[in-house]
Design a protein around this motif. Sequence first.
Motif, PDB file in Angstrom:
ATOM      1  N   GLY A  43       6.117   1.011  11.642  1.00  0.00           N
ATOM      2  CA  GLY A  43       6.128   0.694  10.216  1.00  0.00           C
ATOM      3  C   GLY A  43       4.751   0.549   9.615  1.00  0.00           C
ATOM      4  N   MET A  44       3.716   0.619  10.450  1.00  0.00           N
ATOM      5  CA  MET A  44       2.343   0.499   9.964  1.00  0.00           C
ATOM      6  C   MET A  44       1.474   1.548  10.647  1.00  0.00           C
ATOM      7  N   ASP A  45       0.382   1.894  10.016  1.00  0.00           N
ATOM      8  CA  ASP A  45      -0.506   2.923  10.548  1.00  0.00           C
ATOM      9  C   ASP A  45      -1.018   2.530  11.924  1.00  0.00           C
ATOM     10  N   GLY A  46      -0.737   3.360  12.918  1.00  0.00           N
ATOM     11  CA  GLY A  46      -1.244   3.151  14.270  1.00  0.00           C
ATOM     12  C   GLY A  46      -0.513   2.120  15.088  1.00  0.00           C
ATOM     13  N   MET A  47       0.444   1.425  14.513  1.00  0.00           N
ATOM     14  CA  MET A  47       1.120   0.323  15.205  1.00  0.00           C
ATOM     15  C   MET A  47       1.867   0.797  16.451  1.00  0.00           C
ATOM     16  N   CYS A  48       2.831   1.690  16.277  1.00  0.00           N
ATOM     17  CA  CYS A  48       3.677   2.112  17.392  1.00  0.00           C
ATOM     18  C   CYS A  48       2.890   2.929  18.412  1.00  0.00           C
ATOM     19  N   ALA A  49       2.011   3.798  17.937  1.00  0.00           N
ATOM     20  CA  ALA A  49       1.227   4.630  18.855  1.00  0.00           C
ATOM     21  C   ALA A  49       0.338   3.778  19.747  1.00  0.00           C
ATOM     22  N   GLY A  50      -0.333   2.779  19.174  1.00  0.00           N
ATOM     23  CA  GLY A  50      -1.219   1.911  19.952  1.00  0.00           C
ATOM     24  C   GLY A  50      -0.457   1.062  20.947  1.00  0.00           C
ATOM     25  N   ASN A  51       0.623   0.439  20.503  1.00  0.00           N
ATOM     26  CA  ASN A  51       1.430  -0.385  21.410  1.00  0.00           C
ATOM     27  C   ASN A  51       1.995   0.441  22.556  1.00  0.00           C
ATOM     28  N   SER A  52       2.468   1.648  22.231  1.00  0.00           N
ATOM     29  CA  SER A  52       3.095   2.496  23.241  1.00  0.00           C
ATOM     30  C   SER A  52       2.081   3.018  24.249  1.00  0.00           C
ATOM     31  N   PHE A  56       0.828  -1.201   0.000  1.00  0.00           N
ATOM     32  CA  PHE A  56       0.000   0.000   0.000  1.00  0.00           C
ATOM     33  C   PHE A  56       0.870   1.261   0.000  1.00  0.00           C
ATOM     34  N   GLY A  57       2.156   1.081  -0.289  1.00  0.00           N
ATOM     35  CA  GLY A  57       3.112   2.178  -0.180  1.00  0.00           C
ATOM     36  C   GLY A  57       2.794   3.365  -1.049  1.00  0.00           C
ATOM     37  N   LEU A  58       2.355   3.122  -2.299  1.00  0.00           N
ATOM     38  CA  LEU A  58       2.090   4.226  -3.207  1.00  0.00           C
ATOM     39  C   LEU A  58       0.951   5.101  -2.717  1.00  0.00           C
ATOM     40  N   VAL A  86      -1.624 -10.739   5.161  1.00  0.00           N
ATOM     41  CA  VAL A  86      -2.547 -10.177   6.149  1.00  0.00           C
ATOM     42  C   VAL A  86      -2.596  -8.672   5.945  1.00  0.00           C
ATOM     43  N   HIS A  87      -3.805  -8.104   5.999  1.00  0.00           N
ATOM     44  CA  HIS A  87      -3.951  -6.670   5.806  1.00  0.00           C
ATOM     45  C   HIS A  87      -3.280  -5.898   6.936  1.00  0.00           C
ATOM     46  N   GLU A  88      -2.768  -4.746   6.596  1.00  0.00           N
ATOM     47  CA  GLU A  88      -2.026  -3.916   7.546  1.00  0.00           C
ATOM     48  C   GLU A  88      -2.812  -3.614   8.821  1.00  0.00           C
ATOM     49  N   SER A  89      -4.068  -3.243   8.693  1.00  0.00           N
ATOM     50  CA  SER A  89      -4.868  -2.887   9.868  1.00  0.00           C
ATOM     51  C   SER A  89      -5.065  -4.090  10.793  1.00  0.00           C
ATOM     52  N   LYS A  90      -5.185  -5.289  10.224  1.00  0.00           N
ATOM     53  CA  LYS A  90      -5.358  -6.490  11.040  1.00  0.00           C
ATOM     54  C   LYS A  90      -4.060  -6.841  11.762  1.00  0.00           C
ATOM     55  N   ILE A  91      -2.926  -6.658  11.090  1.00  0.00           N
ATOM     56  CA  ILE A  91      -1.626  -6.894  11.732  1.00  0.00           C
ATOM     57  C   ILE A  91      -1.471  -5.958  12.931  1.00  0.00           C
ATOM     58  N   THR A  92      -1.816  -4.696  12.727  1.00  0.00           N
ATOM     59  CA  THR A  92      -1.700  -3.693  13.787  1.00  0.00           C
ATOM     60  C   THR A  92      -2.530  -4.065  15.002  1.00  0.00           C
ATOM     61  N   ILE A  93      -3.788  -4.422  14.788  1.00  0.00           N
ATOM     62  CA  ILE A  93      -4.674  -4.771  15.907  1.00  0.00           C
ATOM     63  C   ILE A  93      -4.187  -6.029  16.625  1.00  0.00           C
ATOM     64  N   ARG A  94      -3.689  -7.003  15.865  1.00  0.00           N
ATOM     65  CA  ARG A  94      -3.168  -8.223  16.494  1.00  0.00           C
ATOM     66  C   ARG A  94      -1.932  -7.925  17.331  1.00  0.00           C
ATOM     67  N   PHE A  95      -1.096  -7.030  16.881  1.00  0.00           N
ATOM     68  CA  PHE A  95       0.066  -6.626  17.677  1.00  0.00           C
ATOM     69  C   PHE A  95      -0.386  -5.899  18.941  1.00  0.00           C
ATOM     70  N   ARG A 141       2.848  -9.043   5.620  1.00  0.00           N
ATOM     71  CA  ARG A 141       2.179  -8.377   4.503  1.00  0.00           C
ATOM     72  C   ARG A 141       2.947  -8.531   3.183  1.00  0.00           C
ATOM     73  N   THR A 142       3.902  -9.453   3.158  1.00  0.00           N
ATOM     74  CA  THR A 142       4.715  -9.665   1.965  1.00  0.00           C
ATOM     75  C   THR A 142       4.254 -10.908   1.209  1.00  0.00           C
TER      76      THR A 142
END
Length: 423
Positions: free
Chosen positions: A237-246, A66-68, A396-405, A375-376
Motif C-alpha cells: 500500500g506504500m512505495d517500496g513497502m512490500c518489495a522491501g519487506n519481502s 499523496f494519492g493525487l 507520519v510520512h509514507e517513506s518513514k512508515i515504509t522504512i520503519r516497517f 498517515r491518516t
Amino acid sequence: MLYYLFRFLDQFGIPGAHVWSYISFRSLMALVLSLIISAWFGEKFIKYLRRKQIAETQRDASIDPFGLQKVGVPSMGGVIIIVAILVPVLLLGRMRNIYIILMIVTTVWLGLLGGLDDYIKIFRHNKEGLRGKFKIVGQVGLGLIVGLVLYFSPDAVMRENVAIEKQQTEELVVKHRSQETKSLKTTIPFVKGHNLDYSRLMSFCGKYKTAAGWVLFVVMTILVVTAVSNGANLNDGMDGMCAGNSAIIGVSLGILAYVSSHIEYAAYLNIMYIPGSQELVVFMCAFVGALIGFLWYNAYPAQIFMGDTGSLTIGGIIAVGAIIIHKELMLPILCGIFFVESLSVMMQVWYYKMGKRRGVKQRIFKRAPIHDTFRTEDRQLDADCRYLWRGPKSVVHESKITIRFWIVTIILAALTIITLKVR
C-alpha cells in the motif's frame, strides 16, 4: 540450462566449468543476474507502460494524502519481478528438481491470477478488480497442487533429526536417520526437538492417522498459501513497502533453505535434513535480487507499482518456499508484518459489523490495513464514527512508515533464525 551445459563441458576438463556445480556460485550469479534484469528491464517496461497509458487512474485521497500525485504512475510492475526471477532460475537452476518446478509453477500461477486482477482494474476501469471469491479459488487451487505434489512426489523426502545423549559425557549429539522418507513432520519454534508431526495431531483417527495427517498437511498448505499471499497483497500500500519487506523475508528463507539442505548445519541446528532443497537457495537469491532491482523504481516516490501481479506472486513464493523446507509454522514470526496487516483488516471489519448490528458506527483504527492509520489525519476521519484508537497524534510520512516497517521485518527475520537455537 547453464548448469547442465557446464556440467557436460566439465567432463572434457574445460577450465572453470566445475564451478557451476557449486550452489554458492549459482546462487550469487542468480542474485546478480536478477538484479541486473530487474533494473534494465524495469526501465524499458516503465517506458512501454507509459506509452500504452497502463497506469493508475484513480486514488482515494481520503486515505492517501499523496494519492493525487500517484495518478498516472504505471502499474503491473510485478511483471518485472516475475521476469527477473524466472530468467536466472531457468538458466542457473536444476530444472529436474521438484522444488524448483513447484516454485516456478507458483510464480507463473499467481502471476497470471494477479495479472488478471490488474487487467480488470486498468482496462475495464473496475476499481474492485477480480472478485474476491475467484482470487480465493486460485489461491486454494495452488495450495492444493503444492500439497498433493509434496505428498505424491518420490523426490519430496527428508531425513529426520534424532537427538542422542551420550551416557558418559551427557553430551547431546544430533544425527539424521540414514533413510530418506516421506514425512509429516514440520519445524516448530521454541520446542525441544523442533519437530511437530501432523499425524500425531490426528491420532484420534486410529489406524488412519497417517492418511488424516496428510489431509491436514494439504489443508495447512492451502491456508498458508492463501494467508501469506493475501497478507503481501494488503502490505502493498506504500512505495517500496512490500518489495522491501519481502526481500528481507527472502533472505531469511534462503538461509533456512541452505541450512536445511546441508546435513552438517542441519545437525548442528537440530533440524531435519531435506535433500535437494539447496536449489531453493538459487531461487530465493533470484527472488531477492529481483525485488532489490524493482526497488530502484518502486522506492518513494514510486515510478511504478507492482500491482496484484507482484504482491500475490511474492506472497505465494514466500509461502510455498517455507512449506517445502517444512518451516511454515515459523511464518507467523517471519511474516509478522503481513500477519498484523491481515489481522488489522479482519478486526476492523468485525468491529464495524458488530457496531452496525447495534446501530452504532464504530471502528478500531483510523484506517485498515494498519499502515494507513499512521498517515491518516484526524480531519480525514468520519465525524459520526467512534474510533477505539485514534493514534498516532501526528501524521507520519509514507517513506518513514515504509522504512520503519522494514526495520521491524529485519528484527522479526533475526528472531526467526534465532528460534532454531532457542528452545
